[in-house]
Design a protein around this motif. Sequence first.
Motif, mmCIF file in Angstrom:
data_model
loop_
_atom_site.group_PDB
_atom_site.id
_atom_site.type_symbol
_atom_site.label_atom_id
_atom_site.label_comp_id
_atom_site.label_asym_id
_atom_site.label_seq_id
_atom_site.Cartn_x
_atom_site.Cartn_y
_atom_site.Cartn_z
ATOM 1 N N ALA A 1 -38.649 4.040 112.068
ATOM 2 C CA ALA A 1 -39.251 4.319 110.314
ATOM 3 C C ALA A 1 -39.487 2.525 110.214
ATOM 4 C CB ALA A 1 -37.929 5.057 109.855
ATOM 5 N N ARG A 2 -38.071 1.647 110.712
ATOM 6 C CA ARG A 2 -38.529 0.762 109.388
ATOM 7 C C ARG A 2 -38.709 -0.612 110.017
ATOM 8 N NH1 ARG A 2 -35.556 0.490 104.967
ATOM 9 N NH2 ARG A 2 -35.522 2.346 103.773
ATOM 10 N N LEU A 3 -38.969 -0.578 111.941
ATOM 11 C CA LEU A 3 -39.037 -1.733 112.037
ATOM 12 C C LEU A 3 -40.851 -1.862 112.323
ATOM 13 C CD1 LEU A 3 -36.253 -2.535 114.890
ATOM 14 C CD2 LEU A 3 -36.764 -3.123 112.524
ATOM 15 N N PRO B 1 -28.350 13.676 116.806
ATOM 16 C CA PRO B 1 -30.307 13.959 117.631
ATOM 17 C C PRO B 1 -30.988 12.199 117.221
ATOM 18 C CG PRO B 1 -29.507 14.610 115.006
ATOM 19 C CD PRO B 1 -28.578 14.634 115.639
ATOM 20 N N GLY B 2 -30.233 11.374 117.319
ATOM 21 C CA GLY B 2 -30.947 10.327 117.491
ATOM 22 C C GLY B 2 -31.358 9.807 115.984
ATOM 23 N N ILE B 3 -30.612 9.657 115.401
ATOM 24 C CA ILE B 3 -30.765 9.579 113.965
ATOM 25 C C ILE B 3 -31.163 7.801 113.978
ATOM 26 C CG2 ILE B 3 -29.393 9.230 111.899
ATOM 27 C CD1 ILE B 3 -30.771 11.589 112.124
ATOM 28 N N GLY B 4 -30.022 7.059 114.867
ATOM 29 C CA GLY B 4 -30.128 5.317 114.920
ATOM 30 C C GLY B 4 -31.465 5.465 115.376
ATOM 31 N N ALA B 5 -31.883 6.019 116.653
ATOM 32 C CA ALA B 5 -33.015 4.947 116.491
ATOM 33 C C ALA B 5 -34.398 6.029 116.202
ATOM 34 C CB ALA B 5 -33.677 6.226 118.356
ATOM 35 N N ALA B 6 -34.661 6.762 115.525
ATOM 36 C CA ALA B 6 -35.811 7.012 114.750
ATOM 37 C C ALA B 6 -35.714 6.224 112.930
ATOM 38 C CB ALA B 6 -35.033 9.175 113.698
ATOM 39 N N ALA B 7 -34.548 5.287 113.184
ATOM 40 C CA ALA B 7 -34.180 5.123 111.612
ATOM 41 C C ALA B 7 -34.954 3.046 112.158
ATOM 42 C CB ALA B 7 -32.767 4.548 111.506
ATOM 43 N N VAL C 1 -29.643 0.094 105.932
ATOM 44 C CA VAL C 1 -28.928 -1.760 106.470
ATOM 45 C C VAL C 1 -29.676 -2.188 107.398
ATOM 46 C CG1 VAL C 1 -27.201 -1.415 108.145
ATOM 47 C CG2 VAL C 1 -26.824 -0.081 106.442
ATOM 48 N N ILE C 2 -31.416 -2.150 108.367
ATOM 49 C CA ILE C 2 -32.085 -1.973 109.007
ATOM 50 C C ILE C 2 -32.797 -2.955 108.479
ATOM 51 C CG2 ILE C 2 -33.109 -1.513 111.298
ATOM 52 C CD1 ILE C 2 -31.548 0.925 111.463
ATOM 53 N N THR C 3 -33.397 -2.677 107.411
ATOM 54 C CA THR C 3 -34.164 -3.559 106.549
ATOM 55 C C THR C 3 -33.582 -4.569 106.004
ATOM 56 O OG1 THR C 3 -35.572 -1.289 106.719
ATOM 57 C CG2 THR C 3 -35.967 -3.532 105.364
ATOM 58 N N ASN C 4 -32.440 -4.354 105.198
ATOM 59 C CA ASN C 4 -31.927 -5.025 104.491
ATOM 60 C C ASN C 4 -30.433 -5.775 105.099
ATOM 61 O OD1 ASN C 4 -33.483 -4.841 102.537
ATOM 62 N ND2 ASN C 4 -32.631 -2.920 102.037
ATOM 63 N N ASN C 5 -30.193 -5.429 106.398
ATOM 64 C CA ASN C 5 -28.645 -6.077 106.938
ATOM 65 C C ASN C 5 -29.105 -6.696 108.402
ATOM 66 O OD1 ASN C 5 -28.052 -3.724 104.534
ATOM 67 N ND2 ASN C 5 -27.237 -6.012 104.121
ATOM 68 N N VAL C 6 -29.762 -6.460 109.096
ATOM 69 C CA VAL C 6 -29.331 -6.192 109.941
ATOM 70 C C VAL C 6 -30.902 -7.311 110.393
ATOM 71 C CG1 VAL C 6 -30.158 -5.618 112.816
ATOM 72 C CG2 VAL C 6 -28.298 -4.150 111.022
ATOM 73 N N GLN C 7 -31.610 -6.673 110.177
ATOM 74 C CA GLN C 7 -33.283 -7.686 110.219
ATOM 75 C C GLN C 7 -32.733 -9.363 109.134
ATOM 76 O OE1 GLN C 7 -33.651 -5.840 112.512
ATOM 77 N NE2 GLN C 7 -35.519 -6.329 112.470
ATOM 78 N N THR C 8 -32.582 -8.978 108.861
ATOM 79 C CA THR C 8 -32.090 -10.525 107.699
ATOM 80 C C THR C 8 -30.705 -11.479 108.182
ATOM 81 O OG1 THR C 8 -30.746 -9.533 105.374
ATOM 82 C CG2 THR C 8 -33.401 -9.504 105.903
ATOM 83 N N SER C 9 -29.692 -10.824 109.295
ATOM 84 C CA SER C 9 -29.034 -11.437 109.887
ATOM 85 C C SER C 9 -29.034 -12.141 110.709
ATOM 86 C CB SER C 9 -28.160 -10.838 110.088
ATOM 87 O OG SER C 9 -28.125 -10.180 112.128
ATOM 88 N N ALA C 10 -28.278 -12.809 111.368
ATOM 89 C CA ALA C 10 -28.479 -13.481 112.901
ATOM 90 C C ALA C 10 -28.937 -13.196 113.684
ATOM 91 C CB ALA C 10 -27.186 -14.751 112.411
#
Length: 284
Positions: free
Chosen positions: A72-74, A63-69, A38-47
Amino acid sequence: MASRTQHPQLPLPDYFSKFASVYASQTGHSTFNILADVITNNVQTSAHPIGPDSVVHDTAAGPGIGAAALVARLPKDRLPKEVLVSDNNAMMVSAARESLAASPLPHVDCKELDSQDLSSVADNYFTHSIDNFSIFTFVRPVDAIRETYRTLRPGGLAIITCWRRFAPVHIVHAAQKKIRPDLPLMPAPSPEFFEEGVLQKKVEEGGFVKDNIIVFDKVLVVTDDQNITGLTMLMSGPMMAKAREGYMKEEEARWAESVSQSVKEEKEQFGGVRFEAYILLATK
């Protein structure tokens, strides 16, 4: 007894303390992999992409899955300048702190907070809020959304993920039917969230305007042996203890084999363990 913030269909808080260190492996990394996509393909391509000026809340974070993602992706030059990782379980917060200690995030703070009452957090503070597969675990989900809305800046983006098909529930139900088809199937917390439209309705009740919300689906089929083994351990262990309520000792002894057989049937049907998720992006 469950606390006022703990959903009655979830294991007791002491279980989540023990679960903190094995969360990623026993969820088959499903919550991480879906959010990372979602971060790569939707959030980072959004406004409203995440960048070096962003302030992000990873709420009900485990255990911080969002921060880890994010890590990993940015790329390093796109990481947010500040991240708050919060959960209402102290051991989850501790696990997050340990896992993120050596991360390249410029500033990360891990705190024990209740997503349904973020009174210690200022209004209009975050540019982004991530609620990753937690909304259905809250006793008061609309309160959690209201707090997300309140703490987001105008123009801020909420990223909320929720199960449409949580594979372990289907597999456990199949295992139950093999041993004691006469007993009730294990309940899921807030099963209404599996239904289309419910997540958006709750988000609107929490303050977000319908025209500023988009919802779409993601599918993840877990195929590798290591992650399937982790998921099998989850379903065989104390997280799914309610599935075995009323069992005799001999029936309990058959549980692990019944789960393994049901996993095999899932793989034969879908080519792996199939998760389906609702993804909601809402702008304040």
